[in-house]
Design a protein around this motif. Structure first.
Motif, PDB file in Angstrom:
ATOM      1  N   ARG C 135       0.821  -1.198   0.000  1.00  0.00           N
ATOM      2  CA  ARG C 135       0.000   0.000   0.000  1.00  0.00           C
ATOM      3  C   ARG C 135       0.856   1.249   0.000  1.00  0.00           C
ATOM      4  O   ARG C 135       0.528   2.238  -0.641  1.00  0.00           O
ATOM      5  CB  ARG C 135      -0.919  -0.003   1.199  1.00  0.00           C
ATOM      6  CG  ARG C 135      -1.976  -1.070   1.083  1.00  0.00           C
ATOM      7  CD  ARG C 135      -2.812  -1.140   2.297  1.00  0.00           C
ATOM      8  NE  ARG C 135      -3.739  -0.028   2.318  1.00  0.00           N
ATOM      9  CZ  ARG C 135      -4.478   0.284   3.370  1.00  0.00           C
ATOM     10  NH1 ARG C 135      -4.372  -0.423   4.457  1.00  0.00           N
ATOM     11  NH2 ARG C 135      -5.305   1.288   3.323  1.00  0.00           N
ATOM     12  N   TYR C 139       0.442   4.090  -2.840  1.00  0.00           N
ATOM     13  CA  TYR C 139       0.123   5.493  -2.595  1.00  0.00           C
ATOM     14  C   TYR C 139       1.158   6.414  -3.180  1.00  0.00           C
ATOM     15  O   TYR C 139       0.855   7.418  -3.812  1.00  0.00           O
ATOM     16  CB  TYR C 139      -0.005   5.764  -1.100  1.00  0.00           C
ATOM     17  CG  TYR C 139      -1.326   5.311  -0.557  1.00  0.00           C
ATOM     18  CD1 TYR C 139      -1.388   4.433   0.510  1.00  0.00           C
ATOM     19  CD2 TYR C 139      -2.504   5.745  -1.127  1.00  0.00           C
ATOM     20  CE1 TYR C 139      -2.595   4.011   0.998  1.00  0.00           C
ATOM     21  CE2 TYR C 139      -3.716   5.318  -0.642  1.00  0.00           C
ATOM     22  CZ  TYR C 139      -3.759   4.456   0.425  1.00  0.00           C
ATOM     23  OH  TYR C 139      -4.952   4.025   0.899  1.00  0.00           O
ATOM     24  N   CYS C 142       1.146   6.371  -7.138  1.00  0.00           N
ATOM     25  CA  CYS C 142       0.106   6.983  -7.941  1.00  0.00           C
ATOM     26  C   CYS C 142      -0.099   8.440  -7.633  1.00  0.00           C
ATOM     27  O   CYS C 142      -0.904   9.101  -8.272  1.00  0.00           O
ATOM     28  CB  CYS C 142      -1.205   6.209  -7.880  1.00  0.00           C
ATOM     29  SG  CYS C 142      -2.013   6.212  -6.342  1.00  0.00           S
ATOM     30  N   SER C 143       0.605   8.961  -6.651  1.00  0.00           N
ATOM     31  CA  SER C 143       0.467  10.390  -6.429  1.00  0.00           C
ATOM     32  C   SER C 143       1.522  11.183  -7.159  1.00  0.00           C
ATOM     33  O   SER C 143       1.420  12.392  -7.282  1.00  0.00           O
ATOM     34  CB  SER C 143       0.583  10.693  -4.934  1.00  0.00           C
ATOM     35  OG  SER C 143      -0.337   9.917  -4.250  1.00  0.00           O
ATOM     36  N   ILE C 144       2.526  10.504  -7.622  1.00  0.00           N
ATOM     37  CA  ILE C 144       3.591  11.222  -8.298  1.00  0.00           C
ATOM     38  C   ILE C 144       3.329  11.150  -9.791  1.00  0.00           C
ATOM     39  O   ILE C 144       3.258  10.072 -10.355  1.00  0.00           O
ATOM     40  CB  ILE C 144       4.948  10.610  -7.950  1.00  0.00           C
ATOM     41  CG1 ILE C 144       5.157  10.715  -6.449  1.00  0.00           C
ATOM     42  CG2 ILE C 144       6.041  11.299  -8.688  1.00  0.00           C
ATOM     43  CD1 ILE C 144       6.503  10.260  -6.001  1.00  0.00           C
ATOM     44  N   PRO C 145       3.177  12.283 -10.425  1.00  0.00           N
ATOM     45  CA  PRO C 145       2.859  12.269 -11.851  1.00  0.00           C
ATOM     46  C   PRO C 145       3.961  11.586 -12.641  1.00  0.00           C
ATOM     47  O   PRO C 145       5.131  11.613 -12.229  1.00  0.00           O
ATOM     48  CB  PRO C 145       2.773  13.755 -12.216  1.00  0.00           C
ATOM     49  CG  PRO C 145       2.658  14.485 -10.950  1.00  0.00           C
ATOM     50  CD  PRO C 145       3.275  13.645  -9.900  1.00  0.00           C
ATOM     51  N   PRO C 146       3.632  10.997 -13.769  1.00  0.00           N
ATOM     52  CA  PRO C 146       4.637  10.266 -14.537  1.00  0.00           C
ATOM     53  C   PRO C 146       5.823  11.126 -14.922  1.00  0.00           C
ATOM     54  O   PRO C 146       6.951  10.642 -14.952  1.00  0.00           O
ATOM     55  CB  PRO C 146       3.877   9.808 -15.787  1.00  0.00           C
ATOM     56  CG  PRO C 146       2.464   9.854 -15.404  1.00  0.00           C
ATOM     57  CD  PRO C 146       2.306  10.892 -14.360  1.00  0.00           C
ATOM     58  N   PHE C 147       5.572  12.402 -15.202  1.00  0.00           N
ATOM     59  CA  PHE C 147       6.727  13.183 -15.619  1.00  0.00           C
ATOM     60  C   PHE C 147       7.655  13.442 -14.450  1.00  0.00           C
ATOM     61  O   PHE C 147       8.876  13.532 -14.613  1.00  0.00           O
ATOM     62  CB  PHE C 147       6.311  14.470 -16.334  1.00  0.00           C
ATOM     63  CG  PHE C 147       5.608  15.483 -15.472  1.00  0.00           C
ATOM     64  CD1 PHE C 147       4.220  15.497 -15.389  1.00  0.00           C
ATOM     65  CD2 PHE C 147       6.324  16.437 -14.784  1.00  0.00           C
ATOM     66  CE1 PHE C 147       3.575  16.447 -14.626  1.00  0.00           C
ATOM     67  CE2 PHE C 147       5.672  17.388 -14.021  1.00  0.00           C
ATOM     68  CZ  PHE C 147       4.303  17.390 -13.932  1.00  0.00           C
ATOM     69  N   VAL C 148       7.081  13.518 -13.258  1.00  0.00           N
ATOM     70  CA  VAL C 148       7.940  13.674 -12.089  1.00  0.00           C
ATOM     71  C   VAL C 148       8.763  12.413 -11.884  1.00  0.00           C
ATOM     72  O   VAL C 148       9.961  12.472 -11.594  1.00  0.00           O
ATOM     73  CB  VAL C 148       7.098  13.985 -10.841  1.00  0.00           C
ATOM     74  CG1 VAL C 148       7.956  13.980  -9.607  1.00  0.00           C
ATOM     75  CG2 VAL C 148       6.426  15.324 -11.002  1.00  0.00           C
ATOM     76  N   LEU C 214       2.473   4.636 -12.491  1.00  0.00           N
ATOM     77  CA  LEU C 214       1.123   5.087 -12.185  1.00  0.00           C
ATOM     78  C   LEU C 214       0.124   3.946 -12.330  1.00  0.00           C
ATOM     79  O   LEU C 214      -0.672   3.657 -11.445  1.00  0.00           O
ATOM     80  CB  LEU C 214       0.743   6.229 -13.126  1.00  0.00           C
ATOM     81  CG  LEU C 214      -0.481   7.018 -12.710  1.00  0.00           C
ATOM     82  CD1 LEU C 214      -0.212   7.703 -11.410  1.00  0.00           C
ATOM     83  CD2 LEU C 214      -0.850   8.017 -13.776  1.00  0.00           C
ATOM     84  N   ARG C 221      -3.669  -1.523  -6.327  1.00  0.00           N
ATOM     85  CA  ARG C 221      -4.732  -1.189  -5.385  1.00  0.00           C
ATOM     86  C   ARG C 221      -6.004  -1.952  -5.688  1.00  0.00           C
ATOM     87  O   ARG C 221      -6.674  -2.441  -4.789  1.00  0.00           O
ATOM     88  CB  ARG C 221      -5.012   0.308  -5.435  1.00  0.00           C
ATOM     89  CG  ARG C 221      -3.974   1.112  -4.725  1.00  0.00           C
ATOM     90  CD  ARG C 221      -4.078   2.550  -5.087  1.00  0.00           C
ATOM     91  NE  ARG C 221      -5.265   3.133  -4.525  1.00  0.00           N
ATOM     92  CZ  ARG C 221      -5.791   4.271  -4.941  1.00  0.00           C
ATOM     93  NH1 ARG C 221      -5.239   4.923  -5.913  1.00  0.00           N
ATOM     94  NH2 ARG C 221      -6.862   4.753  -4.372  1.00  0.00           N
TER      95      ARG C 221
END
Lengths: 344, 310, 339
Positions: C135, C139, C142-148, C214, C221
């Motif tokens: 988990r 978390y 999926c909170s970090i954008p792909p470009f980041v 992502l 999940r």
């Protein structure tokens, strides 16, 4: 002192809910001897299924067992490890579930599910299930030398089982998915699955609710004959008092999570002591006329903050102040007839 | 009287697992239930706090940021590229124009929240209404028309649609919001439709119709509440997603343009100096992730709270 | 209702929606103010030449006719002329699309494997360490954008640690094989250029990872929620009651129902990757279709915009179809209920 198959002693259990922990079963006591068939009757929500699921430990994960013992053939189920529980379920306890629609896997045909249960009944011990090996082996049939029979063998046996539970057109049922079957058919499939192997104790949780009266009798008779042959025990949980009467020797009456009366079938029906039992028997419509009864006034008890003392107190026509404060325990009023009531 | 008892018993069977009898008010009860389930997971509470902080900063950014005037056309070249954590005037350092990064990040929250608010504010009413209308007129031409029309906009992933539309129109933040909304509303139409169409033949709808209730009443009062759970769940999960898409769009240059302190734009601007001067890129990225994480946790919590245990 | 009819319906409506989309995008691109021709030529060009150009491009016709001509061209594979690259779009597509597909395929594979592994082990071991770790990862991922993610991976692994190359698909000294398919992986195998293949894969790792996180997180999940909910279901508990072992129950009886939401989500995520590929390719300067597309869009190349939408729309359509077929195969209720 005949050997007891099952002994539930002072079981206290409940569920975690958003309002707190509910206390459903309160000092629940029950005994089954070898070869005995007992009935458990009581209204919805009184804890019957909870008790039964505690015996073979298939309670949902928000269930809480607070205390007590469940002894199956002398061993405490509550203390068993996974391996022992597996053995218990394979050889010791059989179950006919209450809700057939929810109890059959919706994505597999009946044939597959029935076959798996039959396979279990012919195996010894715990075998290691490896999905890749199965895939591998199914491609090379001649490698299957571990005693597993092939699909046709199981299909034949399954068909016979389905015929036994009086399903017309067993072939079609076998090839169907559960959602294609009616409620009554699903219930009979569940019964068939439990009859695939006869174990020491059969727990039948309301096995006849979806069946017509004629089928009810036939199926119950079938089960009874099978059990009698090997002198096996059974617990029949039901609301259908008529069916219970013919099937069992001893009856436990449950209200609000505790046993309120125990007796032989005749005693309960003819000579009940507990006001709840009396009310229940009253409610049965009789052929002799007299119309329908009034029912029992009141509601089921609340389990999160249960009342102290006797849980039937709010609805009891014969209650006194003592009932409110003291929880009555089972006392033997006659031979083999126990009642938990102050007023008895 | 007997019917009430039966209803009691029915509800008791349903509530049996939770050991309850019928509570005082069903709505309050269900809200309490939801809040309990929500609270169950501490992460959901964390998400809620982050969301509250984000929204607060979005609204009151200018009053919190130490150098709010850095948000736009400002330059102070001698101060450019100060490192973060070194001075107190510029706690997170400065970018290539000498603007305070902390202030710009705080101001940037507004753009992210705005994106989510506008997009969801547009798509929810449009999508849900379409779904209701289509579901109510199930299996008629109205149904087919609406749902197939919505299919057009989900023929490509929303990011792609948004990229191309913004590319065709002028790349601005407003166009980005419109573009994303276009690709987003069909999901709400669909989810409403799925949850509502099966109910249209139920007794209570027929009863309403017989009583002469007009269509809108039936749709909004009778059908909508049933779909509300999944809609809200999706909406709460979508906030994070929309913010992510918004940041991605501005990162590529097809969203908010410089000198707007949009978090994605800031990352894009900083890339030229990356990786030697890491902070103009990494810090806004962390901020974006922070916001998205918060809303994702919140959305998860709401989802768990609204989950029916069947 | 059997599979064929189900698939047929899906194909029909899907293609219809694609047509609708193409119409929408086409009109959007054409009704904009501004003269595309003027953008293409030197402003000093005489009026007559401009007119000629306009006629040759068919821009003098009413829009609906333009659409039909365009459609006709597309169906034979001609996507028109790209203002940005100054050559036929079809050539651009042929050059860049295969690399994008390889990237997406690699990322998709990583995603499926990762999501199922993490998700299933978390779901079947709730509240134990597998669950918590899984988990946590989900978390964060999926909170970090792909470009980041892309930037981060580039920063740490390429810049600091130097383990992986930071941009491009092939290092200098290697060139793409002149292969028949345009897919570097396949072509290098065909030509036996193993070195090229390895170098390519080396470059592929980081973009593919960045792209997959992502979707992997979302997939994990869903697997976890699915499996944990299935575990509570009556029919699973009953199969334990019959004596079926935990392992068998898990693999046989829990996996199928648990998979269903996961497959839908994973399919959706792979499709979303079609979009996110834009970002990752941008950061890593991967010579793919998406990167080309962004540059074209920034240059307001309208033909390219339309072509992008149509091509990606088609890939999306195919992907969704595959997912639907798989789900219908696993869950018989879907097939039967569509009556």
């Amino acid at each position: 002192m005949s050997d007891k198959i099952l002994e539930i002693k002072n079981l206290n259990a409940g569920y975690e809910t958003y309002r707190g922990v509910s206390h459903v079963l309160k000092n629940f006591n029950l005994e089954v001897e070898k070869g005995e068939k007992i009935g458990v009757i009581g209204e919805s929500g009184c804890g019957k299924t909870t008790t039964m699921q505690s015996v073979n430990q298939i309670l949902p994960s928000n269930a809480v067992i607070k205390g007590g013992e469940i002894n199956f053939k002398g061993e405490n189920v509550l203390k068993m490890k996974e391996k022992e529980l597996m053995k218990l379920r394979k050889k010791g306890v059989n179950m006919i579930p209450q809700d057939p629609s929810a109890s059959l896997n919706p994505l597999y045909k009946v044939e597959t599910q029935l076959r798996d249960v039959l396979e279990i009944s012919t195996e010894d011990g715990t075998s290691y299930y490896n999905p890749f090996m199965n895939l591998f082996k199914s491609k090379f049939k001649n490698l299957k030398n571990d005693g597993r029979k092939d699909k046709d063998y199981y299909r034949e046996k399954s068909l016979k089982l389905l015929e036994d539970v009086k399903l017309s057109d067993p072939e079609r049922v076998l090839d169907s998915y559960p959602f294609q079957l009616s409620g009554g058919m699903k219930q009979r499939v569940c019964i068939a699955m439990s009859l695939a192997s006869l174990k020491d104790l059969l727990i039948a949780d309301e096995p006849t609710t979806n069946l017509d009266v004629t089928i009810q009798h036939q199926v119950l008779n079938l089960i009874k004959n099978l059990l009698d042959k090997e002198n096996l025990s059974a617990i029949l949980v039901s609301q259908a008092l008529g069916a219970v009467k013919k099937f069992v020797d001893k009856i436990y009456v449950v209200y609000g999570g505790s046993v309120v009366e125990v007796g032989t079938t005749e005693t309960i029906f003819d000579d009940a002591f507990h006001p709840y039992t009396q009310g229940l028997i009253e409610c049965m419509p009789k052929l002799t006329g007299g119309g329908f009864s009034e029912g029992i006034a009141g509601q089921t008890p609340e389990y999160v903050n249960p009342p102290t003392g006797c849980r039937f107190y709010p609805r009891c026509p014969n209650s006194s102040n003592e009932c409110k404060n003291n929880t009555p325990s089972l006392i033997e009023v006659e031979k083999n007839h126990f009642v938990a009531c102050e007023g008895a | 009287m007997a019917e009430d008892d039966l209803e009691e018993k029915a509800k008791n069977i349903i509530d049996k697992k939770e050991g309850l009898t019928k509570g005082p008010s069903p709505l309050l009860d269900s809200l309490k239930r939801r809040w309990y389930r929500f609270k169950l997971n501490p992460l959901s509470l964390l998400g809620l706090s982050i969301a509250i902080i984000t929204i607060f900063l979005a609204i009151f950014g200018e009053h919190v940021a130490p150098h709010p005037e850095h948000g736009w056309y400002y330059h102070n070249y001698p101060a450019r590229f100060t490192e973060p954590f070194e001075t107190l005037t510029y706690p997170l350092g400065t970018d290539d124009y000498g603007r305070c990064i902390l202030s710009r990040i705080i101001l940037g929250f507004r753009y992210s929240v705005r994106m989510a608010a506008v997009v969801l504010g547009l798509t929810l009413p449009v999508g849900v209404t379409s779904g209701l209308v289509a579901g109510y007129h199930r299996n008629t031409w109205v149904d087919t028309l609406i749902m197939r029309f919505s299919d057009v906009f989900v023929a490509v992933p929303p990011l792609v649609l948004a990229l191309s539309i913004t590319g065709i129109l002028e790349p601005t933040a407003e166009n980005a919001m419109i573009a994303v909304s276009l690709g987003w509303w069909p999901w709400y139409a669909r989810i409403t439709y799925n949850n509502v169409s099966s109910l249209v033949n139920e007794e209570f709808i027929k009863a309403s119709q017989i009583m002469g209730a007009n269509k809108f009443h039936i749709m909004f009062k009778n059908l909508l509440p049933n779909a509300l759970g999944p809609i809200l769940t999706k909406a709460s999960l979508d906030v994070g997603l929309v913010i992510l898409i918004g940041a991605s769009l501005s990162f590529v240059g097809l969203g908010a343009q410089a000198p707007t302190p949009d978090l994605g734009t800031m990352v894009a601007a900083g890339i030229t100096w990356f990786p030697s001067r890491w902070w103009p890129v990494i810090l806004p990225s962390l901020a974006i992730s922070f916001i998205i994480l918060g809303f994702n946790l919140l959305g998860d919590g709401i989802q768990e709270a609204f989950e029916e245990a069947h | 209702m059997n599979m064929k009819k189900y698939i047929g319906k899906r194909v029909f409506w899907g293609l219809l929606a694609l047509f609708g989309l193409s119409i929408f995008i086409f009109y959007l691109a054409r009704i904009l103010p501004g003269d595309p021709v003027l953008m293409m030529v030197d402003p000093r060009t005489p009026e007559t030449t401009i007119e000629q150009l306009r006629r040759s491009l068919g821009l003098h016709r009413p829009i609906y006719l333009q659409y039909f001509y365009w459609l006709g061209d597309v169906l034979v594979g001609d996507f028109g002329y790209s203002i940005y690259s100054r050559q036929s779009l079809t050539i651009d597509i042929k050059n860049y699309l295969p690399q994008s597909l390889e990237l997406i395929a690699a990322a998709g594979l990583i995603q499926i494997v990762g999501a199922s592994f993490i998700g299933i082990s978390a779901g079947t071991n709730i509240n134990k360490w597998q669950d918590h770790l899984g988990r946590l990862f989900a978390y964060v991922a999926c909170s970090i954008p792909p470009f980041v993610w892309a930037i981060f991976l580039q920063f740490v692994f390429a810049y600091h640690l130097g383990l992986f190359p930071s941009t491009g698909a092939l290092s200098g000294g290697y060139s793409a094989p002149p292969g028949p398919t345009g897919f570097i992986t396949i072509d290098s195998l065909i030509h036996g250029r193993i070195g090229t293949l390895i170098n390519y894969l080396h470059h592929l790792v980081m973009p593919a990872l960045a792209l997959s996180f992502l979707g992997m997180a979302q997939g994990a999940r869903i697997f976890r929620t699915g499996m944990s909910r299935i575990k509570e279901k009556a029919y699973i508990r009953m199969s334990r009651a019959y004596g079926i072992s935990k392992r068998k129950t898990q693999y046989k009886y829990m996996l199928r129902p648990g998979c269903i939401p996961a497959i839908t989500v994973l399919g959706m995520q792979i499709a979303i990757m079609l979009g996110n590929a834009f970002l990752v390719e941008w950061v890593f300067r991967w010579p793919g279709f998406s990167r080309f597309a962004i540059r074209a869009l920034l240059d307001s190349d309208l033909n390219a915009a339309v072509a992008i939408v149509v091509i990606i729309g088609f890939m999306f359509f195919v992907l969704n179809l595959i997912v639907d077929i798989i789900v219908a195969y696993i869950d018989p209720r879907i097939r039967y209920e569509r009556e």
